[in-house]
Design an enzyme around this catalytic site. Structure first.
Site, PDB file in Angstrom:
ATOM      1  N   PRO A   1       6.630 -11.019  16.222  1.00 26.13           N
ATOM      2  CA  PRO A   1       7.463 -11.863  17.080  1.00 26.13           C
ATOM      3  C   PRO A   1       8.941 -11.460  17.055  1.00 26.13           C
ATOM      4  CG  PRO A   1       6.085 -13.188  15.614  1.00 26.13           C
ATOM      5  CD  PRO A   1       6.014 -11.780  15.128  1.00 26.13           C
ATOM      6  N   CYS A   2       9.627 -11.747  18.144  1.00 24.96           N
ATOM      7  CA  CYS A   2      11.076 -11.556  18.194  1.00 24.96           C
ATOM      8  C   CYS A   2      11.724 -12.792  17.590  1.00 24.96           C
ATOM      9  CB  CYS A   2      11.536 -11.368  19.635  1.00 24.96           C
ATOM     10  SG  CYS A   2      13.300 -11.003  19.781  1.00 24.96           S
ATOM     11  N   GLN A   3      12.326 -12.630  16.430  1.00 23.57           N
ATOM     12  CA  GLN A   3      12.910 -13.754  15.701  1.00 23.57           C
ATOM     13  C   GLN A   3      14.318 -13.398  15.227  1.00 23.57           C
ATOM     14  OE1 GLN A   3       9.393 -13.588  13.082  1.00 23.57           O
ATOM     15  NE2 GLN A   3       9.189 -15.782  13.381  1.00 23.57           N
TER      16      GLN A   3
ATOM     17  N   ASN B   1       7.151  -5.180  20.615  1.00 23.23           N
ATOM     18  CA  ASN B   1       7.917  -6.415  20.687  1.00 23.23           C
ATOM     19  C   ASN B   1       8.414  -6.600  22.116  1.00 23.23           C
ATOM     20  OD1 ASN B   1       9.725  -8.657  19.957  1.00 23.23           O
ATOM     21  ND2 ASN B   1       9.590  -7.869  17.868  1.00 23.23           N
TER      22      ASN B   1
ATOM     23  N   TYR C   1      16.282 -11.960  12.483  1.00 17.69           N
ATOM     24  CA  TYR C   1      15.963 -11.120  11.330  1.00 17.69           C
ATOM     25  C   TYR C   1      17.099 -11.048  10.315  1.00 17.69           C
ATOM     26  CZ  TYR C   1      12.493  -9.601  14.713  1.00 17.69           C
ATOM     27  OH  TYR C   1      11.487  -9.584  15.651  1.00 17.69           O
TER      28      TYR C   1
END
Length: 439
Positions: A110-112, A156, A114
């Protein structure tokens, strides 16, 4: 003269044969683990590829959906590939020692956020945000040490290159720097599947990381960045582009301190993009550029992938009484809204969308909300034989280049959700072929 013991001779021959077989398997097989596996898109793409007796073998997989009690994706995965070597548990609870040694790690994470809170003293470890799955990949690589995989192939959403909004590129810089600290060189490319003849306009970033002492690492280290991006890199071979000149590349150097990147990356020009659609990173330095695709092959369009209309269940057709609601959702509109925090009223506007969807073009991106009969702006609607209808699960599978009925066994709405979360298998297949050729 002593008579030879034939049993011992046969036994030794059999043992030698087994050793030879094991050596052949070892040299011909790229052992692969699939993380955040969903319903197995990476696995399908890789297992379709064979090159000079080489192949991919999935030796372990993990799929866990924290927000639901029923694990639909994992259930579908096991129904298609079996339960052996599959983990249906939170990856953060899995001991790295339980994960088999492997050559390639793949996954769509997932794109979170970071960002890093702090580094661990006297080690290369880091403290990232709890539940952020990038750090689970990092944990596996770090704890495997010398047995860490030679290659990573990750997917992603393309906004990863621009997140967060007030410090553009910071999250991707953290990923690149952490991979650099672990001894990897990296190529990346944002690929729109339809640009290369595939049936869906789905744009995603793919990240290929490769360790020192591999052929792919040597390609990156021994050639100018423009040569890697234009001609010799994994993405250049799999997905050709129009030549990019050297003066179109942006150069940058990354700090190896992840906390420093978290706090300071792109603070001076937060709205400027540090990373573009294609690029490489090696030894903490990166070169990145925009590009145009170069493709002259066959192009698959939505209309080619439809089921026979006589096989379409009535539930997918739109009644005349509902049609106006669909047209409203797809049309241009201005809606007054209120900010829940400030109470400020504002006008929300959106333009019209093509209705019905064009059958002579690749499909729009499938989203997770594709299922269900309720009118929606983003669901696909087609018109065949003068009747409007939604797409069936099989048609959605075809748009992602999955086998028909791969997701059979769960509800139609859930099947649509699973395809909205999936990737276009054809991209993985082409990249897998490139990895085999480089290995």
């Amino acid at each position: 003269m002593k008579t030879p013991n034939l049993f011992n001779i046969y036994q030794k021959a059999e043992e030698q044969n087994n050793m030879n077989t094991e050596m052949v398997i070892k040299t011909q097989t790229i052992r692969t683990i699939e993380l955040f596996a969903g319903v197995g898109g990476f696995r399908i793409g890789l297992e379709r590829v064979k090159e000079k007796n080489k192949k991919f073998q999935i030796v372990w997989s993990n799929q866990w959906e924290p927000s639901t009690k029923t694990q639909h994706a994992s259930d579908v995965y096991c129904a298609r590939f079996g339960y052996e070597n599959h983990s249906n548990e939170d990856i953060s609870t899995v001991d790295v020692s339980e994960i088999p040694t492997h050559d390639l790690l793949v996954g769509g994470f997932p794109c979170q956020d970071y960002s890093v809170a702090s580094t661990l003293k006297n080690s290369h470890g880091i403290v990232g945000k709890k539940g952020v799955l990038w750090w689970e990949i990092y944990r596996i690589l770090e704890e495997k040490k010398d047995e860490a995989p030679k290659y990573l192939l990750l997917e992603n959403v393309d906004r990863l290159l621009k997140s967060p909004a007030l410090q553009r590129g910071r999250d991707f810089a953290i990923i690149l720097s952490s991979l650099n600290n672990l001894g990897y060189a990296v190529e990346w490319r944002v690929i729109n599947a339809s640009d290369y003849g595939m049936p869906q306009r789905r744009k995603r970033i793919f990240i290929f990381a490769t360790k020192i002492d591999t052929k792919s690492y040597k390609i990156i280290s021994d050639n100018l960045p423009k040569i890697v991006v234009n001609e010799k890199g994994l993405f250049a071979k799999a997905f050709p582009i129009k030549k990019v000149e050297e003066n179109n590349f942006i150069y940058g150097k990354l700090s190896n301190d992840l906390v420093d990147i978290t706090n300071n990356f792109n603070k001076m020009t937060p709205k400027k993009n540090s990373f573009l659609e294609a690029g490489i990173m090696i030894n903490g330095e990166y070169w990145t550029t925009k590009y145009e695709s170069k493709y002259e092959g066959e192009k698959i369009v939505l209309g080619q992938l439809l089921e026979d209309e006589k096989n379409i269940p009535e539930e997918f057709f739109i009644n005349e009484s509902e049609l106006e609601k669909w047209k409203y959702q797809k049309g241009a509109k201005s809606i007054e809204r209120v900010n829940k925090t400030t109470g400020h009223k504002y006008l929300y506007s959106e333009g019209s969308m093509g209705f019905p969807d064009c059958l002579e073009k690749p499909a729009r991106t499938i989203i997770t909300g594709e299922g269900g009969a309720s009118p929606s702006r983003f669901k696909h609607v087609i018109k065949v034989h003068n009747r409007y209808r939604r797409l069936t699960p099989i048609e959605l599978e075809r748009l992602n280049m999955f086998p028909d009925n791969h997701t059979l066994g769960v509800s139609n709405s859930k099947r649509a959700f699973l395809m909205g979360n999936a990737l276009v298998v054809g991209i993985v297949e082409k990249l897998g072929d490139g990895i085999l050729r480089m290995s």
